[in-house]
Design a protein around this motif. Structure first.
Motif, PDB file in Angstrom:
ATOM      1  N   GLY A   1      39.700 -35.502  -1.291  1.00 33.12           N
ATOM      2  CA  GLY A   1      40.456 -36.260  -0.305  1.00 33.12           C
ATOM      3  C   GLY A   1      40.588 -35.466   0.993  1.00 33.12           C
TER       4      GLY A   1
ATOM      5  N   VAL B   1      46.368 -42.489  -6.809  1.00 27.55           N
ATOM      6  CA  VAL B   1      46.826 -41.457  -5.863  1.00 27.55           C
ATOM      7  C   VAL B   1      48.152 -41.892  -5.243  1.00 27.55           C
ATOM      8  CG1 VAL B   1      46.291 -40.332  -3.661  1.00 27.55           C
ATOM      9  CG2 VAL B   1      44.496 -40.609  -5.392  1.00 27.55           C
TER      10      VAL B   1
ATOM     11  N   ARG C   1      46.602 -45.349   1.621  1.00 29.50           N
ATOM     12  CA  ARG C   1      46.730 -43.958   2.058  1.00 29.50           C
ATOM     13  C   ARG C   1      48.208 -43.639   2.247  1.00 29.50           C
ATOM     14  NH1 ARG C   1      41.184 -45.637   3.164  1.00 29.50           N
ATOM     15  NH2 ARG C   1      39.953 -43.764   2.995  1.00 29.50           N
TER      16      ARG C   1
ATOM     17  N   PHE D   1      38.547 -36.105   7.540  1.00 30.36           N
ATOM     18  CA  PHE D   1      39.754 -36.929   7.500  1.00 30.36           C
ATOM     19  C   PHE D   1      39.548 -38.191   6.661  1.00 30.36           C
ATOM     20  CE2 PHE D   1      43.299 -39.289   9.518  1.00 30.36           C
ATOM     21  CZ  PHE D   1      44.272 -38.320   9.387  1.00 30.36           C
TER      22      PHE D   1
ATOM     23  N   ARG E   1      44.898 -30.592  11.269  1.00 32.51           N
ATOM     24  CA  ARG E   1      43.904 -30.167  10.274  1.00 32.51           C
ATOM     25  C   ARG E   1      42.579 -29.714  10.886  1.00 32.51           C
ATOM     26  NH1 ARG E   1      44.437 -35.059   5.903  1.00 32.51           N
ATOM     27  NH2 ARG E   1      46.466 -34.449   5.028  1.00 32.51           N
TER      28      ARG E   1
END
Ligand code: S3P
Length: 196
Positions: A94, A60, A136, A25, A155
């Motif tokens: 990532g 990003v 983020r 993560f 996830r």
């Protein structure tokens, strides 16, 4: 050592790992661990987010903002084979790389995958303390605590596909690096020439 060592198969044959991919993560320490591990092994470190930023000339956060998450995932898929083309590479993608369908299954067979496991509490604590760090985009909306908990839960089964899992809560980068290095060296018949 655990029941079955990741560098030996059921018949006791060793695995000569040529590449490492760190999964986990956001704020699990992938980039830092990858950089230090590559240095320890004398391997190359590739950070996929940085590669994408370099190639596109955008951060990003800008890519997410302008083109959306799926466009960013396509860039991850596009850049992964190139990032792993050379042997002796440590890749830090990532945290959402694992959600790309097919990327994990397409990894070269000699790739050691390591899940750097981190609890939501530690993620939140690290994000709180990281001033001036990267933004983020997936955590900017809503309540960060429930966002991190939900995203991590969704996830977990994907990260769990990794060859090994290392619990990183309350462990230093150096300790984690040593653990991964030991796994790699255990499967290696002899040290590589450029290694000390
Ligand atoms: C993401 C993680 C980020 C970055 C992007 C999306 C994710 O990388 O790729 O913001 O989906 O978990 P880090 O894991 O290095 O923060």
């Amino acid at each position: 050592m655990k029941k079955s060592h990741p560098s030996f198969d059921a018949r006791g044959r060793s695995r000569d790992w040529r590449r490492v991919v760190l999964l986990g993560f956001m704020a699990s320490g992938k980039t830092e661990v990858a950089r230090a591990l590559a240095q320890r092994l004398g391997w190359k470190h590739v950070d996929l987010d940085l590669e994408i930023e370099r190639a596109t000339g955008a951060t990003v956060a800008e890519i997410f903002d302008r083109d959306g998450e799926s466009a960013f995932r396509s860039l991850e898929a596009e850049h992964t084979p190139r990032a792993l083309a050379a042997e002796r590479t440590v890749l830090s993608p990532g945290g959402g790389w694992i959600t790309n369908p097919g990327l994990f299954d397409a990894l070269p067979p000699d790739t050691l995958t390591v899940w750097l496991k981190v609890s939501p509490a530690v993620v939140l604590n690290r994000l709180d303390r990281s001033e001036g760090g990267s933004v983020r985009p997936l955590l900017t909306e809503g309540d960060p605590e429930s966002r991190v908990t939900e995203l991590l839960a969704s996830r977990e089964a994907l990260y769990a596909r990794a060859t090994v899992c290392i619990d990183t809560d309350h462990r230093s980068v150096a300790e984690i690096v040593t653990e991964v290095e030991e796994i790699i060296r255990a499967g290696r018949p002899a040290p590589l020439e450029n290694e000390t």
